[in-house]
Design a protein around this motif. Structure first.
Motif, short mmCIF file in Angstrom:
data_model
loop_
_atom_site.label_atom_id
_atom_site.label_comp_id
_atom_site.label_asym_id
_atom_site.label_seq_id
_atom_site.Cartn_x
_atom_site.Cartn_y
_atom_site.Cartn_z
N GLY A 56 0.81 -1.22 0.00
CA GLY A 56 0.00 0.00 0.00
C GLY A 56 0.84 1.26 0.00
N GLY A 114 -2.81 -1.76 2.31
CA GLY A 114 -3.58 -0.63 2.85
C GLY A 114 -2.79 0.66 3.00
N ALA A 128 -4.65 2.61 5.86
CA ALA A 128 -4.80 1.53 6.85
C ALA A 128 -4.20 1.96 8.19
N ILE A 143 -6.41 2.46 11.52
CA ILE A 143 -6.16 1.61 12.69
C ILE A 143 -5.81 2.48 13.91
N ASP A 186 -8.01 -5.46 12.65
CA ASP A 186 -7.69 -6.05 11.35
C ASP A 186 -8.84 -5.79 10.36
N GLY A 193 -7.53 -7.13 1.18
CA GLY A 193 -7.43 -8.16 2.20
C GLY A 193 -8.66 -9.06 2.21
N THR A 194 -8.58 -10.13 3.01
CA THR A 194 -9.68 -11.10 3.07
C THR A 194 -10.20 -11.25 4.50
N PRO A 200 -9.12 -11.38 8.96
CA PRO A 200 -8.14 -10.93 9.96
C PRO A 200 -7.04 -11.97 10.19
N HIS A 231 -3.64 -11.69 9.14
CA HIS A 231 -2.47 -11.66 8.24
C HIS A 231 -2.54 -10.39 7.42
N THR A 245 -1.84 -8.45 3.32
CA THR A 245 -2.13 -8.75 1.91
C THR A 245 -1.00 -9.57 1.26
N ARG A 273 1.01 -7.79 14.42
CA ARG A 273 -0.15 -7.14 15.05
C ARG A 273 -0.84 -6.26 14.01
N PRO A 274 -2.12 -5.86 14.25
CA PRO A 274 -2.81 -5.02 13.27
C PRO A 274 -1.97 -3.78 12.92
N GLY A 275 -1.76 -3.56 11.62
CA GLY A 275 -1.02 -2.38 11.17
C GLY A 275 0.49 -2.50 11.29
#
Ligand code: UTP
Length: 234
Positions: free
Chosen positions: A10, A48, A52, A56, A70, A120-121, A123, A125, A127, A184-186
């Motif tokens: 991203g 993202g 993203a 987040i 996520d 993304g698909t 939570p 992981h 892209t 972790r997220p982000g």
């Protein structure tokens, strides 16, 4: 000719310089047209980047659950994917009009379209892992991971000025560098450890390179030697 899969970080959609961004987007569109003109199929998984991270950070003001954070990140990847998808439709490419939500759906859409763009698909992981799963589902032997660093390094170049770029290594050697714990997220890393695990499970070779220079992406897609790191399945 097998379908080619790229994970497009991203951060590439938002280089600092507005002028460079315009040139980069133009080159990316040209590359897609050229690819399509040669009757080839392309799956592009978009990260993202800045939206993203911003989303987040904002969401963390009100909750800290990783699954929910996520989910916020995923929506930003889909926003970026939509920008690229619409930009390719605008120049007449045969791009799927929907942004698939699973790699299975993306693989099906590639049967009837030359290009499929997705984000993304689920939570857990990034892209990078989605691109590896898409390569697996399409029967593609390799996956290009276009990011904003030239190579994988033997340690983190942001914290270690002595870090050395690696031209070639195996997936197991890469797993030793990335570790196996999910991000972790982000959180950012040279390559998502889950992507490395899935690539090992499916025997998918990776090309990790600096996508700001699209000639490197094109070289890797065409099977030519490229500037970046080749990650062999064995
Ligand atoms: P990215 O794929 O963009 O992370 O997902 P990245 O690779 O670190 O960043 P860039 O874009 O290459 O700079 C952003 C966030 O969205 C969530 C995660 O929280 C991730 O950190 N995400 C993304 C998922 O949970 N599942 C996905 O399939 C994709």
């Amino acid at each position: 000719m097998p379908t080619q899969i790229i994970a497009l970080g991203g951060s590439l959609l938002r280089p600092e310089e507005a002028e460079q961004r315009t040139i980069w987007f133009g080159q990316l569109r040209q590359m897609a047209v050229h690819f399509e003109g040669n009757g080839r199929k392309l799956g592009i998984v978009v990260g993202g980047g800045l939206p993203a991270r911003e989303a987040i950070t904002l969401a963390k003001e009100s909750f800290s659950d990783s699954y929910r954070l996520d989910t916020v990140g995923i929506s930003a990847t889909r926003l970026n994917a939509t920008i690229l998808q619409q930009s390719l439709i605008d120049i007449g490419c045969n791009v799927s009009p929907s942004i698939p939500v699973t790699t299975g759906e993306a693989s099906d859409l590639l049967e009837t379209h030359n290009i499929v763009v997705m984000g993304g698909t689920t939570p857990g992981h990034t892209t990078d892992a989605v691109a590896v799963a898409l390569a697996r589902d399409c029967g593609a032997p390799h996956c290009v991971i276009a990011t904003n660093v030239s190579h994988i390094h033997d340690s983190d170049p942001k914290t270690n000025p002595e870090a050395k770029p690696i031209e070639e290594l195996t997936l197991s050697e890469l797993a030793e560098i990335t570790g196996t714990e999910a991000l972790r997220p982000g959180e950012s890393a040279a390559v998502d450890p889950i992507a490395v695990k899935w690539a090992m499970d499916a025997g998918i070779r990776l090309a990790v390179l600096d996508g700001r220079d699209l000639s490197r992406v094109e070289d890797a897609l065409e099977g030519r030697p490229f500037i970046g790191t080749l990650v062999k399945a064995e």
